[in-house]
Design a protein around this motif. Structure first.
Motif, PDB file in Angstrom:
ATOM      1  N   LEU A 151     -16.849  -8.087   0.785  1.00  0.00           N
ATOM      2  CA  LEU A 151     -16.738  -8.196  -0.668  1.00  0.00           C
ATOM      3  C   LEU A 151     -16.559  -6.824  -1.298  1.00  0.00           C
ATOM      4  O   LEU A 151     -15.725  -6.632  -2.194  1.00  0.00           O
ATOM      5  N   ARG A 152     -17.325  -5.847  -0.830  1.00  0.00           N
ATOM      6  CA  ARG A 152     -17.209  -4.476  -1.354  1.00  0.00           C
ATOM      7  C   ARG A 152     -15.826  -3.902  -1.067  1.00  0.00           C
ATOM      8  O   ARG A 152     -15.190  -3.298  -1.944  1.00  0.00           O
ATOM      9  N   MET A 153     -15.313  -4.108   0.146  1.00  0.00           N
ATOM     10  CA  MET A 153     -13.995  -3.590   0.514  1.00  0.00           C
ATOM     11  C   MET A 153     -12.895  -4.213  -0.346  1.00  0.00           C
ATOM     12  O   MET A 153     -11.997  -3.517  -0.832  1.00  0.00           O
ATOM     13  N   LEU A 154     -12.968  -5.534  -0.538  1.00  0.00           N
ATOM     14  CA  LEU A 154     -11.924  -6.217  -1.301  1.00  0.00           C
ATOM     15  C   LEU A 154     -11.922  -5.788  -2.759  1.00  0.00           C
ATOM     16  O   LEU A 154     -10.861  -5.667  -3.384  1.00  0.00           O
ATOM     17  N   ARG A 155     -13.097  -5.569  -3.327  1.00  0.00           N
ATOM     18  CA  ARG A 155     -13.162  -5.147  -4.727  1.00  0.00           C
ATOM     19  C   ARG A 155     -12.650  -3.728  -4.924  1.00  0.00           C
ATOM     20  O   ARG A 155     -12.239  -3.356  -6.020  1.00  0.00           O
ATOM     21  N   MET A 156     -12.652  -2.928  -3.872  1.00  0.00           N
ATOM     22  CA  MET A 156     -12.064  -1.598  -3.948  1.00  0.00           C
ATOM     23  C   MET A 156     -10.537  -1.660  -3.868  1.00  0.00           C
ATOM     24  O   MET A 156      -9.841  -0.811  -4.437  1.00  0.00           O
ATOM     25  N   MET A 157     -10.002  -2.673  -3.206  1.00  0.00           N
ATOM     26  CA  MET A 157      -8.563  -2.771  -2.975  1.00  0.00           C
ATOM     27  C   MET A 157      -7.833  -3.630  -3.999  1.00  0.00           C
ATOM     28  O   MET A 157      -6.620  -3.489  -4.169  1.00  0.00           O
ATOM     29  N   SER A 158      -8.536  -4.556  -4.641  1.00  0.00           N
ATOM     30  CA  SER A 158      -7.864  -5.493  -5.539  1.00  0.00           C
ATOM     31  C   SER A 158      -8.773  -5.848  -6.710  1.00  0.00           C
ATOM     32  O   SER A 158      -9.989  -5.732  -6.626  1.00  0.00           O
ATOM     33  N   GLU A 159      -8.149  -6.302  -7.787  1.00  0.00           N
ATOM     34  CA  GLU A 159      -8.868  -6.684  -8.999  1.00  0.00           C
ATOM     35  C   GLU A 159      -9.142  -8.181  -9.009  1.00  0.00           C
ATOM     36  O   GLU A 159      -8.396  -8.968  -8.437  1.00  0.00           O
ATOM     37  N   GLY A 160     -10.231  -8.569  -9.669  1.00  0.00           N
ATOM     38  CA  GLY A 160     -10.495  -9.978  -9.921  1.00  0.00           C
ATOM     39  C   GLY A 160     -11.156 -10.735  -8.800  1.00  0.00           C
ATOM     40  O   GLY A 160     -11.166 -11.972  -8.808  1.00  0.00           O
ATOM     41  N   VAL A 161     -11.751 -10.051  -7.803  1.00  0.00           N
ATOM     42  CA  VAL A 161     -12.428 -10.747  -6.713  1.00  0.00           C
ATOM     43  C   VAL A 161     -13.725 -11.354  -7.235  1.00  0.00           C
ATOM     44  O   VAL A 161     -14.583 -10.644  -7.771  1.00  0.00           O
ATOM     45  N   GLU A 162     -13.896 -12.662  -7.084  1.00  0.00           N
ATOM     46  CA  GLU A 162     -15.098 -13.338  -7.564  1.00  0.00           C
ATOM     47  C   GLU A 162     -16.102 -13.592  -6.444  1.00  0.00           C
ATOM     48  O   GLU A 162     -17.295 -13.369  -6.609  1.00  0.00           O
ATOM     49  N   GLU A 163     -15.646 -14.078  -5.311  1.00  0.00           N
ATOM     50  CA  GLU A 163     -16.556 -14.347  -4.202  1.00  0.00           C
ATOM     51  C   GLU A 163     -15.794 -14.419  -2.895  1.00  0.00           C
ATOM     52  O   GLU A 163     -14.579 -14.618  -2.861  1.00  0.00           O
TER      53      GLU A 163
END
Length: 375
Positions: A151-163
């Motif tokens: 989750l931390r990695m995805l939020r650094m790479m892309s916007e709008g990650v919810e879960e």
């Protein structure tokens, strides 16, 4: 020559009506990437950003019909959060648009009311629920990764990650995949374009990124993508009986079974194994099924249930059929089914009735899978 051709394509009177309407109503339209947008949010909007199931797809729009005709028509159903009319370089519309409402039931009412609506200018609109696909499937992930880290990695790479939900997949359950929910279709689309390269560049990992596919049965909509979902573990919920849910007394969950017996459901569904050890207390009495389902989920720390409701059809005897999907964050898949009601006195009353019937089916399914008597 090009100017003369453009004048022939466009109807001056229709353009004049659009400008007069915009001035009179103080409406602002913004041209962005081949579409003209109103709202998102509109002036004075006080509610949250609408979630899944709130948008309808409108097609078969005559090429010289514009927002002055379409927005008031769809506002007659309920407050519009956003309206997007697809445009081409000539100034004509491209024949389709999207209207987003504040809740799924208002969107379903728009489908029920305005599908096959005949415009005074000519033409018959097609209105149906928009897919708004916003879930990606990440494959070929290393087995050592955990949900919090991903989750931390995805939020650094892309916007709008919810879960993010991790699970084993594949024919023999040997593939490690992640289901990633985004806040919008746009956010998911942008992520799909960058995640493969971002993982390879930053972590030296080669992953696959695809749209989440929900069923082998094709139900194609405006994006050409699948929109139906059958849970991978549970069988689809049974269709409703001849008597609609609100015409007979609804049983209440007066006594929820003890926690050790309900655990098989959560294990089968991919939910947390470490639930509370003590026997569950009795559920609050005289609360409807929506409150009871919320209480069960809070008790097991599964998160708040999220409802997606879509109008399906009207039967010959006047019943309204709705497909529903209830996502419990602590489970790996939504629970879905079909319910039927009679038309209510207001949208809010119908919305409450649909949600109650959906919550009751979800509770009964949870107990059924756990070999329990629900009431």
């Amino acid at each position: 020559m090009e100017g003369q051709q453009l004048q022939q394509l466009l109807n001056p009177q229709r353009l004049k009506s659009l400008q007069e309407w915009m001035q009179k109503s103080s409406i602002t339209l913004t041209q962005v990437n081949g579409q003209r947008k109103y709202g998102g949010p509109p002036p004075g909007w006080r509610g949250p950003v609408p979630g899944p199931g709130c948008e309808v797809f409108i097609s078969q729009i005559p090429r010289d019909v514009y927002e002055d005709r379409l927005i008031p028509l769809f506002q007659s159903i309920g407050t519009i959060y956003e309206f997007r009319l697809m445009m081409n370089f000539s100034g004509q519309n491209r024949g389709f648009a999207y209207a987003k409402y504040g809740d799924p039931l208002t969107a379903s009412t728009a489908v029920l009311t305005l599908h096959h609506y005949r415009l005074p200018e000519g033409g018959c609109l097609t209105v149906r629920n928009s897919t708004e696909k916003r879930q990606l499937r990440l494959g070929d992930l290393p087995t050592s990764i955990n949900q919090v880290e991903l989750l931390r990695m995805l939020r650094m790479m892309s916007e709008g990650v919810e879960e993010v939900l991790l699970k084993m997949a594949g024919p023999k359950g040997r593939e490690f995949v992640a289901l990633v929910n985004y806040s919008s279709h746009y956010a998911a689309s942008m992520a799909k374009k960058v995640l493969v390269q971002a993982f390879r560049k930053q972590y030296g990992i080669s992953i696959t990124v695809k749209w989440m596919s929900f069923s082998k049965s094709k139900h194609v909509d405006e994006t050409g993508e699948d929109d139906r979902f059958t849970p991978p573990v549970l069988n689809p919920l049974p269709k409703p009986s001849i008597t609609p849910p609100h015409l007979h007394p609804q049983p209440l969950l007066h006594d929820v079974p003890p926690h050790p017996l309900i655990q098989p459901f959560f294990r089968a569904a991919g939910g947390p194994a470490g639930l509370r050890d003590e026997t569950m207390p009795r559920a609050p009495v005289n609360q409807d099924a929506v409150s009871q389902l919320q209480w069960i989920c809070e008790l097991h720390r599964l998160g708040t249930p999220q409802y997606e409701v879509r109008f399906h059809r009207t039967s010959s005897d006047g019943f309204l059929y709705f497909n529903f999907k209830v996502l419990v964050p602590g489970l790996l898949f939504p629970l879905n089914g079909v319910i039927q009601i009679l038309p209510g006195t207001s949208i809010q009353a119908m919305k409450a009735e649909v949600y109650r019937a959906a919550a009751e089916q979800v509770i009964q399914t949870m107990c059924k899978v756990s070999n329990l008597r629900p009431f």
